[in-house]
Design an enzyme around this catalytic site. Structure first.
Site, PDB file in Angstrom:
ATOM      1  N   GLU A 117       0.931  -1.234   0.020  1.00 51.90           N
ATOM      2  CA  GLU A 117      -0.109   0.152   0.077  1.00 51.90           C
ATOM      3  C   GLU A 117       0.711   1.284  -0.068  1.00 51.90           C
ATOM      4  O   GLU A 117       0.427   2.370  -0.526  1.00 51.90           O
ATOM      5  CB  GLU A 117      -0.898  -0.012   1.176  1.00 51.90           C
ATOM      6  CG  GLU A 117      -1.858  -1.143   1.175  1.00 51.90           C
ATOM      7  CD  GLU A 117      -3.088  -1.167   0.064  1.00 51.90           C
ATOM      8  OE1 GLU A 117      -3.053  -0.231  -0.609  1.00 51.90           O
ATOM      9  OE2 GLU A 117      -3.786  -1.895  -0.059  1.00 51.90           O
ATOM     10  N   HIS A 121       1.809   2.013  -3.499  1.00 56.15           N
ATOM     11  CA  HIS A 121       0.791   2.126  -4.117  1.00 56.15           C
ATOM     12  C   HIS A 121       0.661   3.795  -4.135  1.00 56.15           C
ATOM     13  O   HIS A 121       0.644   4.791  -5.260  1.00 56.15           O
ATOM     14  CB  HIS A 121      -0.507   1.796  -3.938  1.00 56.15           C
ATOM     15  CG  HIS A 121      -0.805   0.157  -4.126  1.00 56.15           C
ATOM     16  ND1 HIS A 121      -1.821  -0.661  -3.651  1.00 56.15           N
ATOM     17  CD2 HIS A 121       0.158  -0.592  -4.859  1.00 56.15           C
ATOM     18  CE1 HIS A 121      -1.594  -1.892  -3.922  1.00 56.15           C
ATOM     19  NE2 HIS A 121      -0.350  -1.855  -4.713  1.00 56.15           N
ATOM     20  N   TYR A 152       1.368   7.054  -6.987  1.00 57.93           N
ATOM     21  CA  TYR A 152       0.596   8.379  -7.570  1.00 57.93           C
ATOM     22  C   TYR A 152       1.272   9.565  -7.250  1.00 57.93           C
ATOM     23  O   TYR A 152       0.939  10.279  -8.233  1.00 57.93           O
ATOM     24  CB  TYR A 152      -0.755   8.424  -6.563  1.00 57.93           C
ATOM     25  CG  TYR A 152      -1.475   7.038  -6.231  1.00 57.93           C
ATOM     26  CD1 TYR A 152      -1.911   6.334  -7.436  1.00 57.93           C
ATOM     27  CD2 TYR A 152      -1.964   6.669  -5.167  1.00 57.93           C
ATOM     28  CE1 TYR A 152      -2.706   5.212  -7.267  1.00 57.93           C
ATOM     29  CE2 TYR A 152      -2.826   5.469  -5.131  1.00 57.93           C
ATOM     30  CZ  TYR A 152      -3.140   4.877  -6.095  1.00 57.93           C
ATOM     31  OH  TYR A 152      -3.950   3.805  -5.996  1.00 57.93           O
ATOM     32  N   GLU A 175      -4.454  -5.487  -5.436  1.00 59.95           N
ATOM     33  CA  GLU A 175      -5.736  -5.280  -4.655  1.00 59.95           C
ATOM     34  C   GLU A 175      -6.511  -6.555  -4.904  1.00 59.95           C
ATOM     35  O   GLU A 175      -7.066  -6.612  -3.556  1.00 59.95           O
ATOM     36  CB  GLU A 175      -6.496  -4.098  -5.053  1.00 59.95           C
ATOM     37  CG  GLU A 175      -5.663  -2.744  -4.996  1.00 59.95           C
ATOM     38  CD  GLU A 175      -5.309  -2.340  -3.690  1.00 59.95           C
ATOM     39  OE1 GLU A 175      -5.557  -2.926  -2.751  1.00 59.95           O
ATOM     40  OE2 GLU A 175      -4.866  -0.890  -3.380  1.00 59.95           O
ATOM     41  N   HIS A 184      -4.965  -8.489  -1.937  1.00 57.70           N
ATOM     42  CA  HIS A 184      -5.400  -8.186  -0.505  1.00 57.70           C
ATOM     43  C   HIS A 184      -6.772  -8.232  -0.272  1.00 57.70           C
ATOM     44  O   HIS A 184      -7.268  -8.699   0.833  1.00 57.70           O
ATOM     45  CB  HIS A 184      -5.321  -6.456  -0.745  1.00 57.70           C
ATOM     46  CG  HIS A 184      -3.622  -5.943  -0.665  1.00 57.70           C
ATOM     47  ND1 HIS A 184      -3.261  -4.707  -0.960  1.00 57.70           N
ATOM     48  CD2 HIS A 184      -2.407  -7.004  -1.097  1.00 57.70           C
ATOM     49  CE1 HIS A 184      -2.178  -4.420  -1.049  1.00 57.70           C
ATOM     50  NE2 HIS A 184      -1.490  -6.015  -1.497  1.00 57.70           N
TER      51      HIS A 184
END
Length: 347
Positions: free
Chosen positions: A120, A123, A127, A221, A224
């Site tokens: 995470e 991730h 961005y 994801e 997850h």
């Protein structure tokens, strides 16, 4: 429902058994032997997670930099707002995964949640990397403000914010289960209208670097969401006093509310974007909700949306087969990564 607060798991308790007596609120030594864990198939899940390692700066964004200026005004606006949304959702996931691990008394859960937390964090970094590749610093900062200033986005995220903070303030089994419900929604549904936007750009040969990065995130994801769904089912199985009609009604109402908010958000952010059918998008959101409900051991809420109405998405994302694990029968079934179009039913 029990509101008894849990203590954080001890780091090392040599007098306790290595195999934990419960996922949360149990006893374990803190020593992790992957060959002696309560849910043995979770070792394969751990291996899949660590096998998904990637870094944002491995993705070449030079074409995206050139193409960004040629996007329509509506596409540029949606691009920036959706990046803002994704960062708002992924940022807290790093901390939430770590918090769940702090209260987990099963060391295999602690290790898996540590990997999820690291992913995470990647991730969220991605961005920043994407935006820094295509817009100025001022525009980057403005995009990251959407999560705390955009009224539709604030409304959309209000319930998840309240539950995540409730878990921090009252770390009970009930709040852990409720947090996992929202985490499953986040991993399995909340991201997907945003993902669809970037894949729709890729269909037109636009911003392919961004869509490639999104596909990596999408792959993570999916894993997850799968693990959180299994953890939810196992925790509920170990705490049967929580397996009540009242709690089931709460879960279904949260799904209904979340679907409605996601559809409202998609209509708001994608309203003027060419190439996306908003009715189709609403059907896709309901389809994703059905998928997550099934993975959590619950009944579908939208019987008219059992098939993916946006099958074109499968060409842009990695995916996994639909094999399920039934640990209530103590059976471990093999998960395999798919290639090409095989097994894309999960999208």
């Amino acid at each position: 429902m029990s509101k008894a607060l849990l203590d954080k798991a001890k780091t090392l308790e040599p007098m306790n058994p290595n195999k934990s007596t419960a996922l949360f609120g149990g006893q374990s030594s803190g020593i992790l032997n992957w060959n002696d864990i309560k849910y043995p198939h979770w070792y394969q899940m751990y291996k899949r997670l660590v096998g998904n390692y990637w870094q944002a700066d491995e993705i070449n964004m030079s074409d995206d930099l050139r193409q960004f200026a040629s996007l329509t005004e509506e596409e540029r606006d949606a691009y920036l707002r959706i990046i803002g949304l994704l960062s708002t959702l992924d940022g807290p996931q790093t901390r939430t995964a770590l918090l769940l691990s702090l209260y987990a008394t099963d060391p295999s859960v602690q290790s898996i949640m540590a990997v999820i937390a690291q992913q995470e964090a990647v991730h969220n970094e991605s961005y920043s990397y994407v935006l820094s590749s295509v817009v100025s610093l001022d525009e980057q900062n403005a995009s990251f403000q959407f999560g705390r200033t955009d009224p539709i986005l604030l409304k959309r995220n209000e319930a998840i914010t309240e539950q995540y903070n409730a878990f921090v303030e009252e770390p009970s089994i009930e709040n852990i289960l409720k947090t996992m419900v929202y985490t499953a929604l986040l991993e399995g549904m909340f991201f997907y209208s945003g993902f669809a936007f970037f894949y729709s750009l890729a269909r037109k040969n636009k911003m392919v670097g961004t869509s490639t990065m999104i596909s990596y995130i999408n792959r993570d994801e999916l894993e997850h969401g799968r693990f959180i769904s299994e953890l939810f089912r196992a925790t509920l199985h170990e705490n049967p006093e929580m397996n009540t009609e009242v709690f089931s009604d709460w879960v279904y109402s949260r799904f209904q509310e979340s679907v409605d908010l996601e559809i409202e958000w998609s209509k708001y952010v994608l309203a003027n974007v060419d190439g996306i059918d908003l009715d189709e998008m609403a059907g896709y959101i309901k389809y994703r909700a059905n998928k997550m409900l099934r993975m959590m051991g619950l009944d579908e809420m939208y019987p008219e949306h059992t098939e993916n109405p946006m099958k074109w998405i499968r060409a842009y994302a990695d995916n996994f087969d639909g094999t399920k694990t039934d640990f209530f029968e103590q059976k471990s079934r093999q998960y395999t990564k798919t290639s090409d179009l095989n097994g894309f039913d999960d999208l």
